[in-house]
Design an enzyme around this catalytic site. Sequence first.
Site, PDB file in Angstrom:
ATOM      1  N   CYS A  29     145.841  72.228  50.363  1.00  0.00           N
ATOM      2  CA  CYS A  29     146.445  73.303  49.571  1.00  0.00           C
ATOM      3  C   CYS A  29     146.499  72.898  48.109  1.00  0.00           C
ATOM      4  O   CYS A  29     146.080  71.791  47.731  1.00  0.00           O
ATOM      5  CB  CYS A  29     147.849  73.631  50.087  1.00  0.00           C
ATOM      6  SG  CYS A  29     148.996  72.233  49.943  1.00  0.00           S
ATOM      7  N   CYS A  32     148.113  69.619  47.212  1.00  0.00           N
ATOM      8  CA  CYS A  32     147.247  68.435  47.363  1.00  0.00           C
ATOM      9  C   CYS A  32     146.411  68.231  46.110  1.00  0.00           C
ATOM     10  O   CYS A  32     146.225  67.087  45.649  1.00  0.00           O
ATOM     11  CB  CYS A  32     146.338  68.604  48.573  1.00  0.00           C
ATOM     12  SG  CYS A  32     147.201  68.792  50.151  1.00  0.00           S
ATOM     13  N   ASP A 461     120.265  87.330  18.539  1.00  0.00           N
ATOM     14  CA  ASP A 461     119.179  86.874  17.683  1.00  0.00           C
ATOM     15  C   ASP A 461     117.999  87.812  17.933  1.00  0.00           C
ATOM     16  O   ASP A 461     117.908  88.424  18.998  1.00  0.00           O
ATOM     17  CB  ASP A 461     118.820  85.431  18.040  1.00  0.00           C
ATOM     18  CG  ASP A 461     117.581  84.961  17.303  1.00  0.00           C
ATOM     19  OD1 ASP A 461     117.576  85.016  16.070  1.00  0.00           O
ATOM     20  OD2 ASP A 461     116.617  84.565  17.988  1.00  0.00           O
ATOM     21  N   ASP A 659     117.780  81.910  21.611  1.00  0.00           N
ATOM     22  CA  ASP A 659     116.828  81.137  22.403  1.00  0.00           C
ATOM     23  C   ASP A 659     116.220  79.950  21.686  1.00  0.00           C
ATOM     24  O   ASP A 659     115.472  79.173  22.283  1.00  0.00           O
ATOM     25  CB  ASP A 659     115.686  82.050  22.878  1.00  0.00           C
ATOM     26  CG  ASP A 659     114.759  82.445  21.740  1.00  0.00           C
ATOM     27  OD1 ASP A 659     115.264  82.625  20.615  1.00  0.00           O
ATOM     28  OD2 ASP A 659     113.546  82.568  21.974  1.00  0.00           O
ATOM     29  N   ASP A 663     119.275  78.666  16.796  1.00  0.00           N
ATOM     30  CA  ASP A 663     120.400  79.421  17.347  1.00  0.00           C
ATOM     31  C   ASP A 663     121.482  78.511  17.920  1.00  0.00           C
ATOM     32  O   ASP A 663     122.586  78.977  18.234  1.00  0.00           O
ATOM     33  CB  ASP A 663     119.925  80.363  18.463  1.00  0.00           C
ATOM     34  CG  ASP A 663     118.964  81.417  17.961  1.00  0.00           C
ATOM     35  OD1 ASP A 663     119.193  81.933  16.857  1.00  0.00           O
ATOM     36  OD2 ASP A 663     117.978  81.704  18.668  1.00  0.00           O
TER      37      ASP A 663
END
Length: 772
Positions: A29, A32, A461, A659, A663
Amino acid sequence: MTSLLQESKENISSSLLKTITLDVAGMKCASCVKAVEKKLLEQPGVISAQVNLITEVAVVEYNTEAVQSSSLTEKLTIIGFPSSVRTSQNLTIQQRKLKSNQHQQKEETQQKINLSIATILIFISSLGHLTYIGGPDFFILNDLRFHWVLATIAIVIPGFDIFLDGWRGLVNGIANMNTLVGLGTFSAYSISCVALIFPDLGWECFFDEPVMLLGFILLGRILEKRAKNRASSAIESLIELQPALARLSSDPFSENQSSIEIPVEQVRLGEYIKILPGDKIPVDGRIITGETTIDESLVTGESMPVVKKTGEEVFVGTLNHSGLIIIETTRIGKNTTLAQIISSVENAQISKAPIQKLTDTIAGYFAYGIMFLSVSIFIFWLNIGTAWYPQVLNTSHHSTPFLLSLKLAISVLVVACPCALGLATPMAILVGTGIGAKKGILIKSGDILEKVPQLHGIVFDKTGTLTTGHPVVTNYKSFGLLSPQYLLQLAATVESGTNHPLGLAIIGEADKQNLPLLKAEDFYTKIGSGVTAKIQGKDVWLGNKSWLVDNEFNFDSSSYHAESLAEKAETIIYVGINKSIEGFLTLKDTLRLDAKETILELKKQGLEVILLTGDNPKVAAAIATELGISKFFAQITPNNKATIIKDLQKKGRIAMVGDGINDAPALAQADIGISLQGSTQIALESSDIVLMSGRIWDITTAINLSLATFTKIRQNLLWAFGYNTLSIPLAGGILLPSLGFTINPVIAAALMASSSIIVVINSLSLRYQFRE
């Protein structure tokens, strides 16, 4: 606390810092989880620790001079959480799967044995009650001593692990769900034993309740485990993509060509692999001979087969459809695309959303709070409640205040469910990231899910994101004595020192014209602006107008004429030699087919869409108009991209889609960075979400999936808090005086078991929402 950890980390040499993954068993749980994290952080030299209940792992960053990994595992094992350092990074995908399956099967077998024993005991115990409904009288089955035997067997055999784990937690100061169940069960068993030994006390024996209580608990756990395994199937399906064997081939260009099958883990870089139609690709590679179509759907989410020709890359786990090909191995083992996808999904499933900090904090005190509440309820009903409301002794069918108070206290212990709190967030993240992986959307961290609903805008971009990233040269013109072909040849030579899409287009055009590259040196790239090189003793510059003006190039009237020659949405690159503009090239990149549809959908979702580009304002305006984007920034340098993102964040959270290398600063600055498969490595590393298919429409899917997953997290937390808030007072007898209603321990156990199952099922319902 965070600042202290950060300060500690900064004071330690990076060479001494190490991050390891521990496999941690025995967590039941949220209490723990909190206990394991607390124990790890108590150890000297541990910088950070992140523990996940569902995946049963702990990710620990520590100072190797101050503590050893073996010491960490030993400390956790001592307090009841058997741990080991995960070595699966060095295993093949198949070996990892086998190891995981063996562990699951062993655990499920033990659970089934315990449940079977408990079910038999419940059945035998129930037979003794048939006489109350007119059934046959099984003499021995009505004997309390026989029921004592059944209850004792239930505690010693199927309930042994529960009691042992609960006791360990109690003595180590980390009480958990098993502590609560163990205390409740043992209390009922102990009092029944006293009643059996001393019948003159007039107490009721309820040996049936420990048996049934344990039965319901064990049933709930095995159902919960099966549901968890279903939720983990996304990782399993990814692992299954890896073939076990590879067909090692001789040199494809030699006369004597032969092949032999070997285990895929024995394949080395640079070796040739033969792929027949219908085969799965066993390693990442580049096609040396042949042409085919490949189904990449299970890796990228793209449903249509992709045509692959000589020189193009193929990825492990994809399916070869039509042709025989031979590939040269470029990536193996943990470096393959598939292995990195699996690693990314696993890391996301291990991570925690910030909202989970609340449940972790509560979980740390939950069990002790319930124990205190149970004792308080026992004292209240024993000394005050039955005196104020004497009628409860009749309505509850208990003749003494002591037995009534005890049963109510036991019900409170058993009905409380820290497990539902612990499952609420990680279960939804597990399912959500798994769905994303199947659709070719890699969500790298759980905290991303919490940021998506707060997004104000999304910045794109242009090149390679909204456009295909494959521009073509549309025109090139010389202003002076240089021939256009020589101008192109100079431009291609300078661009050979970079891998920007515009540069690759210029080199490609020169190649078409059969213009060889010239000898050049002293290459220099100004990211987002241009490139320079020394050719035949001359400094040749290629770049945008503003960069060349800043470097004191003279733009006369003829060079200004270039802008009128460029067609709509074309990019202009000027060529300068020795501070004089000698000509220009124009290039055009086509929009992605799904760009306009994606922008429209994002605007429907209430997001502000912004275009960010290093291109000139004319091109930026044309692209923005065509896509329906009202706000754009043009001629922006990479560093300024990050600055603009920072300014936009003053209005709210911002996502950035990019990409390229230029960037990366903006992706890192944005609240959520998104990149497409095929982006530069630095862009992929800077992003939070990777779209494996390369389709920008998947941005809308990623946002919708994140929103739906976060909604499930909130629903799960609402249920977990609501269940405990409602069930605990009912079990404590709040309605007993007025309505004569309460929850007995057996029903409490059934409710507790079902509460966590409901959280799991609710999380799994995401699959139906995003089914194909």
